[in-house]
Design an enzyme around this catalytic site. Structure first.
Site, PDB file in Angstrom:
ATOM      1  N   GLU A   1       4.672  17.297  32.061  1.00 45.19           N
ATOM      2  CA  GLU A   1       4.421  16.327  30.983  1.00 45.19           C
ATOM      3  C   GLU A   1       5.602  15.371  30.861  1.00 45.19           C
ATOM      4  O   GLU A   1       6.755  15.778  30.945  1.00 45.19           O
ATOM      5  CB  GLU A   1       4.192  17.043  29.650  1.00 45.19           C
ATOM      6  CG  GLU A   1       2.967  17.939  29.621  1.00 45.19           C
ATOM      7  CD  GLU A   1       1.646  17.221  29.867  1.00 45.19           C
ATOM      8  OE1 GLU A   1       1.637  15.978  29.955  1.00 45.19           O
ATOM      9  OE2 GLU A   1       0.618  17.924  29.986  1.00 45.19           O
TER      10      GLU A   1
ATOM     11  N   ASP B   1       5.255  11.944  34.972  1.00 47.08           N
ATOM     12  CA  ASP B   1       4.507  11.194  36.005  1.00 47.08           C
ATOM     13  C   ASP B   1       5.131   9.817  36.216  1.00 47.08           C
ATOM     14  O   ASP B   1       5.297   9.369  37.352  1.00 47.08           O
ATOM     15  CB  ASP B   1       2.992  11.112  35.709  1.00 47.08           C
ATOM     16  CG  ASP B   1       2.631  10.587  34.333  1.00 47.08           C
ATOM     17  OD1 ASP B   1       3.531  10.380  33.490  1.00 47.08           O
ATOM     18  OD2 ASP B   1       1.416  10.373  34.083  1.00 47.08           O
TER      19      ASP B   1
ATOM     20  N   GLY C   1      -8.585  12.408  21.728  1.00 42.00           N
ATOM     21  CA  GLY C   1      -7.192  12.376  21.266  1.00 42.00           C
ATOM     22  C   GLY C   1      -6.608  13.759  21.156  1.00 42.00           C
ATOM     23  O   GLY C   1      -5.670  13.988  20.398  1.00 42.00           O
TER      24      GLY C   1
ATOM     25  N   GLY D   1      -5.214  15.557  23.690  1.00 39.07           N
ATOM     26  CA  GLY D   1      -4.282  15.899  24.761  1.00 39.07           C
ATOM     27  C   GLY D   1      -4.962  16.427  26.006  1.00 39.07           C
ATOM     28  O   GLY D   1      -4.306  16.914  26.929  1.00 39.07           O
ATOM     29  N   LEU D   2      -6.291  16.340  26.056  1.00 38.48           N
ATOM     30  CA  LEU D   2      -7.021  16.819  27.234  1.00 38.48           C
ATOM     31  C   LEU D   2      -7.603  15.644  28.003  1.00 38.48           C
ATOM     32  O   LEU D   2      -8.486  15.796  28.829  1.00 38.48           O
ATOM     33  CB  LEU D   2      -8.105  17.821  26.813  1.00 38.48           C
ATOM     34  CG  LEU D   2      -7.552  19.048  26.078  1.00 38.48           C
ATOM     35  CD1 LEU D   2      -8.683  19.947  25.575  1.00 38.48           C
ATOM     36  CD2 LEU D   2      -6.617  19.852  26.988  1.00 38.48           C
ATOM     37  N   SER D   3      -7.104  14.458  27.665  1.00 35.25           N
ATOM     38  CA  SER D   3      -7.352  13.272  28.457  1.00 35.25           C
ATOM     39  C   SER D   3      -8.787  12.736  28.366  1.00 35.25           C
ATOM     40  O   SER D   3      -9.413  12.424  29.379  1.00 35.25           O
ATOM     41  CB  SER D   3      -6.985  13.574  29.914  1.00 35.25           C
ATOM     42  OG  SER D   3      -6.937  12.403  30.632  1.00 35.25           O
ATOM     43  N   SER D   4      -9.249  12.590  27.135  1.00 37.28           N
ATOM     44  CA  SER D   4     -10.557  11.956  26.957  1.00 37.28           C
ATOM     45  C   SER D   4     -10.506  10.486  27.368  1.00 37.28           C
ATOM     46  O   SER D   4     -11.506   9.921  27.792  1.00 37.28           O
ATOM     47  CB  SER D   4     -11.009  12.073  25.503  1.00 37.28           C
ATOM     48  OG  SER D   4     -10.218  11.266  24.646  1.00 37.28           O
TER      49      SER D   4
ATOM     50  N   GLU E   1      -5.589   1.126  31.493  1.00 37.92           N
ATOM     51  CA  GLU E   1      -4.966   1.747  30.315  1.00 37.92           C
ATOM     52  C   GLU E   1      -3.608   1.117  30.012  1.00 37.92           C
ATOM     53  O   GLU E   1      -3.242   0.944  28.849  1.00 37.92           O
ATOM     54  CB  GLU E   1      -4.851   3.271  30.507  1.00 37.92           C
ATOM     55  CG  GLU E   1      -4.465   3.965  29.208  1.00 37.92           C
ATOM     56  CD  GLU E   1      -4.819   5.455  29.119  1.00 37.92           C
ATOM     57  OE1 GLU E   1      -5.745   5.910  29.810  1.00 37.92           O
ATOM     58  OE2 GLU E   1      -4.154   6.158  28.342  1.00 37.92           O
TER      59      GLU E   1
ATOM     60  N   ASP F   1      -3.323  11.584  34.376  1.00 35.12           N
ATOM     61  CA  ASP F   1      -4.655  11.861  33.828  1.00 35.12           C
ATOM     62  C   ASP F   1      -5.763  11.302  34.711  1.00 35.12           C
ATOM     63  O   ASP F   1      -6.766  11.960  34.978  1.00 35.12           O
ATOM     64  CB  ASP F   1      -4.792  11.250  32.425  1.00 35.12           C
ATOM     65  CG  ASP F   1      -3.774  11.827  31.460  1.00 35.12           C
ATOM     66  OD1 ASP F   1      -3.176  12.864  31.787  1.00 35.12           O
ATOM     67  OD2 ASP F   1      -3.596  11.234  30.380  1.00 35.12           O
TER      68      ASP F   1
END
Ligand code: ADP
Ligand code: MG
Length: 448
Positions: free
Chosen positions: A48, A51, A154, A156-159, A207, A219
Site C-alpha cells: 500500500e 505503487d 469507497g 478500500g476494495l477498489s470499486s 482516474e 488497482d
C-alpha cells in the site's frame, strides 16, 4: 447464527445479477442492452502507498465486482445511471464537450461526480486509440450505461477501478474495430496480456487526469490482469506481473476482507498529502523513484542505510519542501519497509521451502507488521480499523492489516475457518456497519 450470516457480503450469482441488470436496462432506457461487462474489486496482500514509488504490490481479484450493461449511441453522448443506493441520482447525461481532463478541470462540477470515472475512461480509450488503430473509438460513439456493484463503495476494495475497467471493456466492445471483430465473449480470448496492460494504463489515466485521484496503477492492474487462484505479484517499475499460487497460504486458512463501513474518499487531500511527504523524501535522496533506493532483494539493514542517508541530508533542514521533516521520514519508513515486506512475500510465495503452519504464520506476521506501519508511519489508519486488527488477533488470526489507501476502508485477515464464528460475533459488537467478504482470488475483467 442468523446475525452472523447477515454480516457476510456475498458476491452473488453473476448470471442472476446480469439478467436483473439487463431487464432493468430495458426499463431504464427503453431498449435492449448490447452486452454486460464485469470487473472485480481487489484485496492487496501487501504493497500500500508504494505503487507510485515503483514498489511491488501483491493484489488478488475478488469475486465481488462491478457490472456494466451498455448499448451504443451515435451522438457522442453518455447517459449513465448507477443502481448504488447512496450514489444513484437518476440518469446523468454527459455531452461530448464535457468529456476529458479539460472539461473536468473547467470546474462546472467540482464535487467529483461518479460519472467522471466513466467519461474519463472513454476519453482515455480515445487517447489510446490514437496509437493503436484497433482501439480507435468511432468519432460519434456514445453509450447508455447501467451500473451495479457487489462491492462496498469507497471501502478500500477498489470499486473505482472496477467501475473503470468494466466501463472500458464496454466501450472497447461497442465502439472500436477490436470490439466489432470480437463480439460478445469472444472479446475475452482476443484480449492479449499486452492489451490488458494498455487498458489498465488507460484506466489509470482516467482516474489521475480526469477524476484527479492519485492512483498509482495497482488497482487497475489487479482488475484487468488478475488470475483465478493467484496473487498477482506486480512490479511497478515496469508493470510486469508474476502470478503466484496462493494455495500454500490458504491450505487450512481463509483470507477475509473486513469492510469497516467507514467509506473513504481518495479524491480528498489526505492521501495526496501522504504521497507528497514521501515524494519530498525521495527528492531529498536524489532519486526519481523510491524503489531505486533499495537493492533488488532488500533487507531491513538496507532500510536503515537509506534512513541514515536521509537523516544526514536532512540534518540542517527545518522543513522539507515546506513539509515536516519528521513526517516525511515516517512516510519514507513506511514505503521502504512495505517494499521489503512485498519482496519477502514474493519470495515466500515463489518458493516451496516452508511447511503449511509456518508459511501462514510468517505471512500473518508480515500482514500485522504492515498494519503497524500503516498506523504509525503512513498514518492512514483509523480507530475502527485498529480495533478490527486487534480483535482479529485476539480471536486467533495469524495476521491482519488495513488495505487500500486508508482513511476508511477494509482490513484483510488471515484466519482458520474454525475461528471465524467467534471473530464475526466479536466484529458485530464493534460496529453494525461492518461487513465481511470472503477473499477467493478470482478472474480479471471480462465480457459476460
Ligand atoms: P474504492 O475504490 O476503494 O472503493 P474510491 O474512493 O477510490 O474508493 O472510489 C469510490 C468512488 O468511485 C465513488 O465515490 C464513486 O464516485 C465511484 N464508484 C465506484 N463504484 C461505483 C458504482 N457502482 N456506481 C457509481 N459510482 C461508483
Ligand atoms: Mg479506488
Amino acid at each position: 447464527m442468523r446475525t452472523t450470516d447477515a454480516v457476510w457480503l456475498a458476491p452473488g450469482e453473476p448470471q442472476e445479477i446480469q439478467s436483473d441488470l439487463v431487464s432493468r436496462f430495458q426499463q431504464e432506457y427503453g431498449r435492449a442492452a448490447s452486452g454486460t461487462w464485469f470487473a472485480p474489486g481487489r484485496a492487496n496482500l501487501n504493497g500500500e502507498h508504494i505503487d507510485f514509488h515503483a514498489g511491488r504490490c501483491l493484489p488478488m481479484a475478488l469475486a465481488h465486482g462491478t457490472y456494466v450493461a451498455a448499448a451504443p449511441r451515435t451522438d457522442g453522448q453518455l447517459r449513465l445511471r448507477t443502481l448504488d443506493a447512496s450514489l444513484d441520482d437518476g440518469i446523468t447525461t454527459v455531452t461530448p464537450d464535457q468529456i476529458g481532463p479539460a472539461a473536468a478541470a473547467s470546474g462546472q462540477d467540482v464535487s467529483g461526480h461518479w460519472s467522471h470515472y466513466v467519461s474519463g475512461v472513454l476519453w482515455a480509450l480515445r487517447e489510446l486509440g490514437r496509437s493503436q488503430p484497433a482501439f480507435a473509438v468511432d468519432a460519434d460513439f456514445g453509450a447508455d450505461l447501467l451500473v451495479v456493484s457487489t462491492l462496498p463503495i469507497g471501502g478500500g476494495l477498489s470499486s473505482s477501478a472496477a467501475l473503470e475497467c468494466a466501463s472500458i471493456l464496454a466501450f472497447l466492445a461497442l465502439g472500436t474495430p477490436f470490439g466489432q471483430d470480437n463480439p460478445l465473449q469472444d472479446l475475452n480470448a482476443a484480449l492479449t496480456r499486452e492489451n490488458r496492460k494498455d487498458l489498465a494504463a488507460a484506466c489509470v489515466r482516467a482516474e489521475v487526469e480526469v477524476v484527479g485521484a492519485g492512483t498509482g496503477g495497482l488497482d487497475q492492474t489487479a482488475a484487468m490482469r488478475a488470475r483465478p487462484g493467484k496473487v498477482l505479484s506486480l512490479d511497478c517499475r515496469d508493470f510486469s506481473v508474476t502470478p503466484l499460487d496462493i494455495g500454500c497460504i490458504l491450505r487450512g486458512y481463509r483470507l477475509i476482507a473486513v469492510d469497516t463501513g467507514e467509506a473513504h474518499r481518495l479524491a480528498d487531500g489526505q492521501f495526496g498529502d501522504r504521497r507528497a511527504d514521501a515524494e519530498a523524501a525521495t527528492r531529498l535522496l536524489g532519486l526519481d523513484r523510491l524503489r531505486d533506493a533499495l537493492p533488488e532483494q532488500p533487507r531491513k539493514a538496507d532500510v536503515s542505510h537509506v534512513l541514515e542517508e536521509f537523516d544526514r541530508l536532512a540534518e540542517q533542514l527545518e522543513t522539507l519542501d515546506g513539509r515536516s521533516v519528521e513526517a516525511c521520514r515516517r512516510r519514507l519508513h513506511h514505503a521502504l519497509t512495505e517494499m521489503v515486506r512485498s519482496e519477502k512475500l514474493h519470495h515466500l510465495l515463489s518458493g516451496e521451502a516452508y511447511g503449511v503452519r509456518h508459511i501462514a504464520s510468517t505471512v500473518g506476521d508480515i500482514l500485522t507488521a504492515g498494519h503497524m506501519s500503516m498506523r504509525d508511519d503512513a498514518e492512514v489508519s483509523f480507530d475502527i480499523a485498529d480495533l478490527v486488527v486487534e480483535t482479529a488477533l485476539a480471536q486467533g488470526a495469524e495476521g491482519a492489516r488495513l488495505i487500500g489507501g486508508g482513511f476508511g476502508g477494509s482490513v484483510l485477515v488471515l484466519i482458520t475457518p474454525a475461528a471465524i464464528p467467534k471473530l464475526t460475533a466479536a466484529l458485530e459488537r464493534i460496529s453494525r456497519r461492518i461487513r465481511l467478504l470472503d477473499v477467493a482470488p478470482s478472474a480479471a475483467a471480462q465480457a459476460l
